[in-house]
Design an enzyme around this catalytic site. Sequence first.
Site, PDB file in Angstrom:
ATOM      1  N   LYS A  97      -2.102  -1.635  -3.849  1.00  0.00           N
ATOM      2  CA  LYS A  97      -2.916  -0.426  -3.862  1.00  0.00           C
ATOM      3  C   LYS A  97      -2.002   0.802  -3.929  1.00  0.00           C
ATOM      4  O   LYS A  97      -1.060   0.891  -3.144  1.00  0.00           O
ATOM      5  CB  LYS A  97      -3.760  -0.382  -2.579  1.00  0.00           C
ATOM      6  CG  LYS A  97      -4.640   0.846  -2.439  1.00  0.00           C
ATOM      7  CD  LYS A  97      -5.373   0.831  -1.092  1.00  0.00           C
ATOM      8  CE  LYS A  97      -6.269   2.073  -0.980  1.00  0.00           C
ATOM      9  NZ  LYS A  97      -6.951   2.142   0.315  1.00  0.00           N
TER      10      LYS A  97
ATOM     11  N   LYS B   9       0.852  -1.193   0.000  1.00  0.00           N
ATOM     12  CA  LYS B   9       0.000   0.000   0.000  1.00  0.00           C
ATOM     13  C   LYS B   9       0.886   1.241   0.000  1.00  0.00           C
ATOM     14  O   LYS B   9       1.593   1.514   0.969  1.00  0.00           O
ATOM     15  CB  LYS B   9      -0.921  -0.004   1.227  1.00  0.00           C
ATOM     16  CG  LYS B   9      -1.897   1.177   1.273  1.00  0.00           C
ATOM     17  CD  LYS B   9      -2.800   1.058   2.489  1.00  0.00           C
ATOM     18  CE  LYS B   9      -3.788   2.218   2.577  1.00  0.00           C
ATOM     19  NZ  LYS B   9      -4.665   2.101   3.761  1.00  0.00           N
TER      20      LYS B   9
END
Length: 322
Positions: A248, A195
């Site tokens: 992500k 992330k």
Amino acid sequence: MSESFKRHRRLRSSAAMRSIVRENELKMDDFIYPLFVMEGNDIKNEVPSMPGVYQLSLDNLKEEADELLSLGIKAIMLFGIPSEKDEQGTGAFKENGIVQQATRLMKKEAPELLIVADTCLCEYTSHGHCGVIHHEDVDNDESLKLLAKTAVSQAEAGADIIAPSNMMDGFVAVIREALDEAGYNNIPIMSYAVKYASAFYGPFRDAADSSPQFGDRKTYQMDPSNRLEALRETESDIEEGADFLIVKPAMSFLDIVRDVRNHSNTPVVAYNVSGEYSMVKAAALNGWIDEKELVLEKLTAMKRAGADLIISYFAKDVAKWL
């Protein structure tokens, strides 16, 4: 003319020909649809920066579930917006927290819907960070204790998958241990393994009311300049027991999606984040692009890069197009 070159166009000569040699195709089983739930009644607030995405109160969830199932969407990811926040983010792990209430309701009204619970504290803390604050920094190990309580609370409410998004070191190991000790050894963990600290999250923070009140999240989310670091994060989460690996954002990091796929047999999930959604919607509303063709192209690119699943706010649109 002498044939000294290859005739690659033979396999592109018609729609039927292109279809039978197509390497990657989208299907509705690929998608997880994010849902924002909040306390109150008769609430359906469209997120200003995300046309077509809504904050919903509990009394609107049955209608939402019916629509999702009718479209062939089988999995949702729940994000909660509590009525009150505090420094510890206690709303994340309360028995009657908003995600816990929504999970129980969805399991009653639509038991066939797979529920992925986002496991973080940022929506619930008064400071907007993903953990406990000491000296204006997030205390990693103290935060892990609260994240473990949150995961167990979500599992008790009926969540099918726990998806920790906080990026604390050791979060998969601690949550796995807590779930196992509580008797939820069969509940998988969908880790936000990779992330990045991305500028593409802005609209989500509007939707989830989760903007940090000071500083930023760069001490725990990853530097977008780094590639090898993603593999170190991935390896750690696999060793700690992750059952899925989220990358992500997706569109700006397709090289990372491919790297994670090449280095692991664990299912890979691409998160097509809010900023990626909002840019396309804004351009489509201005008539600058063909929304359907562009969205299908970029989602197919995520599959081609190696994603097994895609978390996307476009899931409803894709269902109608497919």
